[in-house]
Structures are given as C-alpha cells and as structure tokens.
Design a protein around this motif. Structure first.
Motif, PDB file in Angstrom:
ATOM      1  N   LEU A 120      -7.494  -4.538 -31.450  1.00 47.00           N
ATOM      2  CA  LEU A 120      -6.119  -4.646 -31.932  1.00 47.00           C
ATOM      3  C   LEU A 120      -5.535  -3.291 -32.292  1.00 47.00           C
ATOM      4  CD1 LEU A 120      -3.747  -6.504 -32.956  1.00 47.00           C
ATOM      5  CD2 LEU A 120      -4.850  -6.394 -35.195  1.00 47.00           C
ATOM      6  N   CYS A 121      -6.375  -2.370 -32.766  1.00 46.15           N
ATOM      7  CA  CYS A 121      -5.893  -1.122 -33.357  1.00 46.15           C
ATOM      8  C   CYS A 121      -6.002   0.086 -32.442  1.00 46.15           C
ATOM      9  CB  CYS A 121      -6.654  -0.843 -34.647  1.00 46.15           C
ATOM     10  SG  CYS A 121      -6.622  -2.184 -35.846  1.00 46.15           S
ATOM     11  N   ILE A 122      -6.670  -0.033 -31.311  1.00 47.78           N
ATOM     12  CA  ILE A 122      -6.826   1.117 -30.417  1.00 47.78           C
ATOM     13  C   ILE A 122      -5.460   1.514 -29.869  1.00 47.78           C
ATOM     14  CG2 ILE A 122      -7.843   1.932 -28.255  1.00 47.78           C
ATOM     15  CD1 ILE A 122     -10.127  -0.048 -28.716  1.00 47.78           C
ATOM     16  N   ALA A 127      -7.942   2.434 -23.130  1.00 46.78           N
ATOM     17  CA  ALA A 127      -9.118   2.163 -23.955  1.00 46.78           C
ATOM     18  C   ALA A 127      -9.075   0.747 -24.518  1.00 46.78           C
ATOM     19  CB  ALA A 127      -9.212   3.181 -25.084  1.00 46.78           C
ATOM     20  N   ALA A 128      -7.892   0.297 -24.934  1.00 47.00           N
ATOM     21  CA  ALA A 128      -7.750  -1.064 -25.465  1.00 47.00           C
ATOM     22  C   ALA A 128      -8.014  -2.104 -24.374  1.00 47.00           C
ATOM     23  CB  ALA A 128      -6.355  -1.251 -26.039  1.00 47.00           C
ATOM     24  N   LYS A 129      -7.567  -1.824 -23.164  1.00 44.76           N
ATOM     25  CA  LYS A 129      -7.790  -2.758 -22.051  1.00 44.76           C
ATOM     26  C   LYS A 129      -9.279  -2.901 -21.760  1.00 44.76           C
ATOM     27  CE  LYS A 129      -6.395  -3.833 -17.316  1.00 44.76           C
ATOM     28  NZ  LYS A 129      -7.775  -4.196 -16.898  1.00 44.76           N
ATOM     29  N   GLN A 130     -10.008  -1.796 -21.822  1.00 42.23           N
ATOM     30  CA  GLN A 130     -11.449  -1.869 -21.590  1.00 42.23           C
ATOM     31  C   GLN A 130     -12.125  -2.776 -22.604  1.00 42.23           C
ATOM     32  OE1 GLN A 130     -12.784   2.206 -21.648  1.00 42.23           O
ATOM     33  NE2 GLN A 130     -11.976   2.672 -19.611  1.00 42.23           N
ATOM     34  N   ARG A 131     -11.769  -2.634 -23.883  1.00 42.47           N
ATOM     35  CA  ARG A 131     -12.372  -3.479 -24.918  1.00 42.47           C
ATOM     36  C   ARG A 131     -11.914  -4.934 -24.750  1.00 42.47           C
ATOM     37  NH1 ARG A 131     -14.578  -2.884 -30.027  1.00 42.47           N
ATOM     38  NH2 ARG A 131     -15.686  -1.163 -29.028  1.00 42.47           N
ATOM     39  N   LYS A 132     -10.644  -5.131 -24.439  1.00 44.14           N
ATOM     40  CA  LYS A 132     -10.138  -6.491 -24.268  1.00 44.14           C
ATOM     41  C   LYS A 132     -10.797  -7.178 -23.078  1.00 44.14           C
ATOM     42  CE  LYS A 132      -5.795  -9.108 -24.226  1.00 44.14           C
ATOM     43  NZ  LYS A 132      -4.316  -9.013 -24.225  1.00 44.14           N
ATOM     44  N   ASP A 133     -11.037  -6.429 -22.001  1.00 48.74           N
ATOM     45  CA  ASP A 133     -11.695  -7.001 -20.825  1.00 48.74           C
ATOM     46  C   ASP A 133     -13.118  -7.447 -21.159  1.00 48.74           C
ATOM     47  OD1 ASP A 133      -9.463  -6.573 -19.293  1.00 48.74           O
ATOM     48  OD2 ASP A 133     -10.210  -4.747 -18.335  1.00 48.74           O
ATOM     49  N   VAL A 134     -13.775  -6.727 -22.077  1.00 47.60           N
ATOM     50  CA  VAL A 134     -15.123  -7.099 -22.485  1.00 47.60           C
ATOM     51  C   VAL A 134     -15.116  -8.425 -23.241  1.00 47.60           C
ATOM     52  CG1 VAL A 134     -17.053  -6.461 -23.999  1.00 47.60           C
ATOM     53  CG2 VAL A 134     -15.993  -4.735 -22.520  1.00 47.60           C
ATOM     54  N   LEU A 135     -14.134  -8.607 -24.128  1.00 46.38           N
ATOM     55  CA  LEU A 135     -14.097  -9.793 -24.986  1.00 46.38           C
ATOM     56  C   LEU A 135     -13.415 -10.996 -24.353  1.00 46.38           C
ATOM     57  CD1 LEU A 135     -13.218  -8.036 -28.367  1.00 46.38           C
ATOM     58  CD2 LEU A 135     -15.321  -9.292 -27.886  1.00 46.38           C
ATOM     59  N   SER A 136     -12.578 -10.772 -23.374  1.00 44.61           N
ATOM     60  CA  SER A 136     -11.750 -11.851 -22.809  1.00 44.61           C
ATOM     61  C   SER A 136     -12.533 -13.070 -22.341  1.00 44.61           C
ATOM     62  CB  SER A 136     -10.896 -11.310 -21.659  1.00 44.61           C
ATOM     63  OG  SER A 136      -9.879 -10.468 -22.154  1.00 44.61           O
ATOM     64  N   PRO A 137     -13.697 -12.924 -21.680  1.00 49.29           N
ATOM     65  CA  PRO A 137     -14.415 -14.136 -21.243  1.00 49.29           C
ATOM     66  C   PRO A 137     -14.727 -15.102 -22.382  1.00 49.29           C
ATOM     67  CG  PRO A 137     -15.312 -12.204 -20.144  1.00 49.29           C
ATOM     68  CD  PRO A 137     -14.355 -11.694 -21.195  1.00 49.29           C
ATOM     69  N   LEU A 138     -15.036 -14.562 -23.563  1.00 49.75           N
ATOM     70  CA  LEU A 138     -15.352 -15.438 -24.691  1.00 49.75           C
ATOM     71  C   LEU A 138     -14.125 -16.197 -25.172  1.00 49.75           C
ATOM     72  CD1 LEU A 138     -17.578 -16.263 -26.753  1.00 49.75           C
ATOM     73  CD2 LEU A 138     -16.721 -14.432 -28.225  1.00 49.75           C
ATOM     74  N   SER A 437      10.608 -16.568 -25.174  1.00 46.94           N
ATOM     75  CA  SER A 437      11.162 -16.052 -26.427  1.00 46.94           C
ATOM     76  C   SER A 437      10.277 -16.351 -27.636  1.00 46.94           C
ATOM     77  CB  SER A 437      12.565 -16.634 -26.661  1.00 46.94           C
ATOM     78  OG  SER A 437      13.452 -16.202 -25.653  1.00 46.94           O
ATOM     79  N   ILE A 438       9.076 -16.887 -27.403  1.00 43.23           N
ATOM     80  CA  ILE A 438       8.108 -17.089 -28.475  1.00 43.23           C
ATOM     81  C   ILE A 438       7.195 -15.871 -28.503  1.00 43.23           C
ATOM     82  CG2 ILE A 438       6.202 -18.494 -29.321  1.00 43.23           C
ATOM     83  CD1 ILE A 438       8.879 -19.803 -29.616  1.00 43.23           C
ATOM     84  N   LEU A 439       7.300 -15.072 -29.564  1.00 40.06           N
ATOM     85  CA  LEU A 439       6.635 -13.773 -29.609  1.00 40.06           C
ATOM     86  C   LEU A 439       5.560 -13.677 -30.678  1.00 40.06           C
ATOM     87  CD1 LEU A 439       9.800 -11.503 -29.225  1.00 40.06           C
ATOM     88  CD2 LEU A 439       8.259 -12.308 -27.445  1.00 40.06           C
ATOM     89  N   VAL A 440       5.181 -14.813 -31.259  1.00 37.17           N
ATOM     90  CA  VAL A 440       4.192 -14.779 -32.336  1.00 37.17           C
ATOM     91  C   VAL A 440       2.903 -14.102 -31.868  1.00 37.17           C
ATOM     92  CG1 VAL A 440       2.749 -16.197 -33.830  1.00 37.17           C
ATOM     93  CG2 VAL A 440       5.127 -16.810 -33.456  1.00 37.17           C
ATOM     94  N   PHE A 441       2.496 -14.377 -30.626  1.00 39.39           N
ATOM     95  CA  PHE A 441       1.271 -13.799 -30.088  1.00 39.39           C
ATOM     96  C   PHE A 441       1.551 -12.533 -29.280  1.00 39.39           C
ATOM     97  CE2 PHE A 441       0.451 -18.417 -30.392  1.00 39.39           C
ATOM     98  CZ  PHE A 441      -0.599 -18.394 -31.293  1.00 39.39           C
ATOM     99  N   SER A 442       2.767 -12.018 -29.395  1.00 43.98           N
ATOM    100  CA  SER A 442       3.228 -10.874 -28.625  1.00 43.98           C
ATOM    101  C   SER A 442       3.179 -11.220 -27.135  1.00 43.98           C
ATOM    102  CB  SER A 442       2.413  -9.619 -28.931  1.00 43.98           C
ATOM    103  OG  SER A 442       3.058  -8.467 -28.390  1.00 43.98           O
ATOM    104  N   ARG A 443       3.562 -10.242 -26.304  1.00 38.17           N
ATOM    105  CA  ARG A 443       3.567 -10.453 -24.861  1.00 38.17           C
ATOM    106  C   ARG A 443       3.159  -9.170 -24.171  1.00 38.17           C
ATOM    107  NH1 ARG A 443       5.133 -15.133 -22.785  1.00 38.17           N
ATOM    108  NH2 ARG A 443       6.048 -16.636 -24.224  1.00 38.17           N
ATOM    109  N   GLY A 444       2.909  -9.295 -22.883  1.00 40.14           N
ATOM    110  CA  GLY A 444       2.514  -8.122 -22.130  1.00 40.14           C
ATOM    111  C   GLY A 444       1.022  -7.856 -22.228  1.00 40.14           C
ATOM    112  N   PRO A 445       0.574  -6.671 -21.813  1.00 43.65           N
ATOM    113  CA  PRO A 445      -0.862  -6.378 -21.746  1.00 43.65           C
ATOM    114  C   PRO A 445      -1.545  -6.283 -23.102  1.00 43.65           C
ATOM    115  CG  PRO A 445       0.440  -4.428 -21.213  1.00 43.65           C
ATOM    116  CD  PRO A 445       1.393  -5.572 -21.262  1.00 43.65           C
ATOM    117  N   ARG A 446      -0.791  -6.147 -24.186  1.00 40.76           N
ATOM    118  CA  ARG A 446      -1.398  -6.071 -25.519  1.00 40.76           C
ATOM    119  C   ARG A 446      -1.167  -7.363 -26.305  1.00 40.76           C
ATOM    120  NH1 ARG A 446      -2.808  -0.641 -26.795  1.00 40.76           N
ATOM    121  NH2 ARG A 446      -3.977  -1.584 -28.476  1.00 40.76           N
ATOM    122  N   SER A 447      -0.990  -8.462 -25.593  1.00 36.73           N
ATOM    123  CA  SER A 447      -0.783  -9.746 -26.263  1.00 36.73           C
ATOM    124  C   SER A 447      -2.073 -10.193 -26.950  1.00 36.73           C
ATOM    125  CB  SER A 447      -0.329 -10.809 -25.259  1.00 36.73           C
ATOM    126  OG  SER A 447      -1.300 -10.984 -24.243  1.00 36.73           O
TER     127      SER A 447
END
Length: 505
Positions: A120-122, A127-138, A437-447
């Motif tokens: 969340l903080c990277i 670098a954030a995409k690399q970490r997110k790709d690691v966790l995404s399957p779970l 227009s629902i942005l609680v979870f944000s949108r885009g690659p850092r959602s």
C-alpha cells in the motif's frame, strides 16, 4: 598569525539568519515562482506545508472539511499545499485513477505508517506492482470463493455474540462489533491466527481500541516525520507513556506477528501446518518473486501490519453505514428481507457467497452502502515529468494530484439525490455506468488488493444479519457518523447501537 574561530554565539546567530533567509526564499518561491503559483487556494497553503499541519493538528479541522471549504470558496481545483492540487470535478477521477496511468504515489501521504516496503505504501509504481503481483493470487476471486467458509465462521461468531447480547436485553454496539469482525477475518485470512476480538464481551476488544488510538497519530506522523522516528526508536515503555497506554495491545500484536514471521523464515516447512494458504505462502515463495530476493523480516512485518489496517477499516465502516441506513428505512428492510427469505428459505441452510452475490436487491444495498461511505483518503499521485491533462487543465510534471471519493460519490452531478440512501438506483438500466464512480477501493493499477475479500465479507454479513435477525436502532442513542479524517474516518460521535432479535424461521 593564527585566526581564532568564531564564537559559538556568532555561529548560532549565523545559523538562525541563514535558516530565516532560506525559509523566506522558499515561501517567496512557492507564492510567486512555483509552477502552481497561478492555481487558486489559500495563501498559507501555497506558502508552506505547515499551514495544513496547523489546520489539522492545532485547529482540529478534518482534512475532508478543509478540502470542502476550499472548493466552495475557490472552485473545482484547489492548491492545498505548495506542490499539491485537489480536484472536485468528478471528471478528475477518470483522468487520475485510470489503468493507463503508471504514476508513482506521493510518499508523504504514507510515511506515517513507517512501512516503506508494504504494498500500500510503496511509492514506486513498478516496485508496488511487483509486490502486488506476488500477493494477488491469494486475494483473487477464485481463492476467496474457496476460503469463504473462513469468513462465514467469523460471521457466525458475530451472530452468536448478537444473540447473547439480545438475551441480556442489550443493544449491540455494531460500530465496535463490525470492527472486531473485520479484524478477526483479516487476521485469520492473512496469518491463520484469529485474535478473537469478536468474542470480547460487548465487543470491548483491546486490539480494536488500540487500532482506533493509532488513527489520530497517523495525521501527526504525516506532517512530522520525527514523531514516526520517535515511536520506532524510543523504548516501548516511554512511547506508551507519551503516545497512549492503549497501544500495548497493538505492540503485542506486532510482537506476535514478528515471532510468526521469524519462525517461517527459519523453517519454511512450518507453512505446511497452516489450515489454508496465507500471505507468507506467497511472500516467501521464490517462484512468486521471479528471481528477485525474498523480502526481509522487516518488510514482511510491515506488509502484515498494513494489511491488517487496510483489511479491517473499509469493511467495518461500510457495514456500519449500510446497516444504519437500512434499519432507518422500513421500505428497504422489507424489500431486503423478502429477497433473502426467498433465496434462503431454511434458516439452518445458508446459501453460499456465489448465490448471495447474484441477488439483485442485496447487491443494490451493498453498492449503495459503498457509495455512502464517508470521506475516505484522497490517494495522491505524482504527475510524471512530461506533465498531464486533468479536467482539461495542463498540470506540470512533479505535481501531486488527488481527489477524495466523496467529491464523486456524494454529488448530484454523479448521483441523483446523492445525499439519500436509494438502493433502487442500482436496479435501473443505466446502473452499470454508475459503477465507475464508486471509488472506495480506488481504481487503476493501485486499486485495493483486498477488494474480493471485502465483497465476500459484505455480502455474507449483510445477508446473515437481515435474514437471521430483526434489527431495531436504539432510539435513545441515535448513531452519529461525525468523523475526523485520519487517513480513514475516525468517528467522534455516537456509535451504532442496534437491538438484534433472532428470527425463528
């Protein structure tokens, strides 16, 4: 002849003069030379970041209210800090939070978490995409569907607690109850270790109280990095004495997670003993990192702590807001219960998540609850060096830009009668167009990484509450959703107290 050094008092005086001259130059530059100097906003905000710190910390004004007042006075785009713009025009979220933008986050927003390596903080997109790709399957939908019984078990614990409180003639504090529930789900899901917050008498969990104590500190740490350093490097007994004694439960949780991480790093075979896959199956899997080094112990601990906060807050707040609005609308209650009774005729045979998510009115209630979510964080991004066009305006490279979800979700230009809880809006033919227009979870690659888990929690909890209970708000203690924004809403008013009468059929 040997020259004597300047007296200490002269050096000190020169230091003061130099500092004053430098600060004067910075203020003058920000006001008259800075690339954003032509954008409207308070002069104090344009001059220095300390203006915003003064408003939030000293005057105690919520950041959401500050933004709202600025836009009412200065228009759709406001300079809220020397190098930061905030937008009110709903079009801005489509220009900023889009999958085509590979922009970095502004780390100043997240430095209070003291977790540079948590997904969340990277700041860096790559670098954030690399970490997110690691966790995404779970956190994929497939994984969540397989693990839905874990969520339902925690829902059952919540419902059992509500039954017990009703038997004692009590109104249940659902604001706390939902925080406890969401905390237990995320800890069970991520670490296979529930801390049983929901089982605390009257949901009076020390861990939940500690989590709430942390929120105001995030604002302090955001503006003054020295406070973050203080909490990290000061002896714990002193930090607890100065910050808050309630944080002892927070530190105990941190110690427990650190001990677990050290065990897994020392002997990865211990992961085979967990009842289901957890975050360390991914984070300590060399194949998931594709040849990159495995995370350090500190990085794993930072990820674990940030996931705990991110995974509990949005869900619990949305549940409280949704239940509050449904209970206060007899029409919505009847429509929802009618649909649930038809889909769930035998009380002891609850349907699975895949069935519940296809129920039209339950889905409409859930989406409207997300839309009514109170002021969440305006996730800040840094415009790339080549600049960008946002709402038709040329924005210089390096500018920090953001938009709060409420400036889209709570305005009539995006949602007709935006201040009213109207689930029916999601049953119209044009409802699909509203979802963007629902942005609680944000949108885009850092959602939000945990969106699938959140939806599973929301569907199961709302369905069980309104199928298994008749809910009545406490007339003597009406809920008050007044809040301060400390990254997420920090409620300062009366909690949601509801009588939960079990249904027999």
């Amino acid at each position: 002849m040997l020259e004597l050094p300047l007296p200490v008092t002269h050096i000190f005086l020169l230091g003061i003069i130099g500092t004053f001259a430098w600060c004067t130059w910075c203020v003058a530059y920000n006001l008259y030379v800075h690339p954003l100097s032509t954008f409207p906003g308070p002069r104090g905000a344009a001059a220095t970041k300390l203006w915003l710190a003064y408003m939030e910390i000293y005057k105690g004004i919520s950041l959401h209210d500050i933004r709202l007042q600025m836009h009412q006075r200065y228009g759709d785009v406001v300079r809220i800090a020397p190098n930061e713009l905030h937008f009110a025009n709903p079009q801005a979220h489509k220009d900023i939070y889009t999958s085509k933008n590979k922009w970095d986050k502004d780390y100043n927003m997240y430095r209070a978490f003291d977790a540079d390596t948590a997904s969340l903080c990277i700041p860096s997109y790559h670098a954030a995409k690399q970490r997110k790709d690691v966790l995404s399957p779970l956190f994929s939908r497939t994984s969540i569907v397989k693990l839905q019984d874990l969520v339902r078990d925690r829902v059952d614990v919540l419902c059992d607690a509500l039954v017990g409180q009703y038997a004692q003639g009590k109104f249940s504090d659902l604001t706390l109850g939902f925080r406890c529930f969401a905390t237990d789900v995320i800890t069970s899901f991520c670490y296979a270790r529930s801390f049983d917050a929901t089982s605390a008498p009257d949901f009076d969990s020390a861990l939940v109280h500690a989590s709430e104590e942390v929120l105001p500190m995030l604002t302090l740490g955001k503006h003054f990095q020295v406070f973050v350093w203080f909490l990290r490097y000061t002896p714990r007994w002193l930090a607890l004495r100065i910050a808050s004694p309630a944080l002892v439960a927070f530190f105990r949780l941190r110690d427990t997670l650190q001990e677990q991480i050290v065990g897994f790093m020392h002997d990865p075979n211990l992961l085979e003993s967990t009842p289901h896959p957890i975050i360390y199956h991914q984070l300590l899997n060399p194949d998931a990192h594709k040849g990159r080094p495995l995370p350090s112990m500190q990085s794993l601990l930072e990820e674990a702590m940030v996931l705990l906060g991110a995974g509990s807050d949005t869900v619990s707040i949305t549940l409280a807001e949704t239940v509050f609005n449904v209970v206060n609308s007899p029409r919505v209650v009847e429509m929802l219960r009618s649909e649930l009774r038809a889909a769930w005729p035998i009380l002891d045979e609850p349907p699975r998540y895949e069935v519940l998510e296809k129920l039209p009115f339950l889905t409409a209630v859930l989406k409207e609850g997300l839309r009514m979510f109170p002021g969440g964080p305006a996730v800040p991004f840094v415009v790339p060096p080549e600049g960008a066009v946002i709402t038709g305006l040329a924005i210089p490279g390096g500018t920090v830009v953001s938009q709060s979800p409420t400036f889209v979700q709570h305005v009539d230009s995006a949602f007709e009668r935006a201040n009213e809880f109207l689930p029916e809006r999601w049953l119209r033919e044009d409802a699909k167009a509203l979802e963007s227009s629902i942005l609680v979870f944000s949108r885009g690659p850092r959602s939000c990484l945990g969106i699938n888990l959140a939806y599973c929690e929301l569907y199961l909890t709302l369905a069980h509450l309104f199928r298994r209970f008749e809910l009545f708000a406490d007339p003597k203690r009406p809920a008050d959703f007044a809040y301060r924004e400390h990254f997420i809403p920090y409620f300062t008013g009366e909690h949601l107290h509801v009588s939960c009468k079990p249904c027999s059929l």
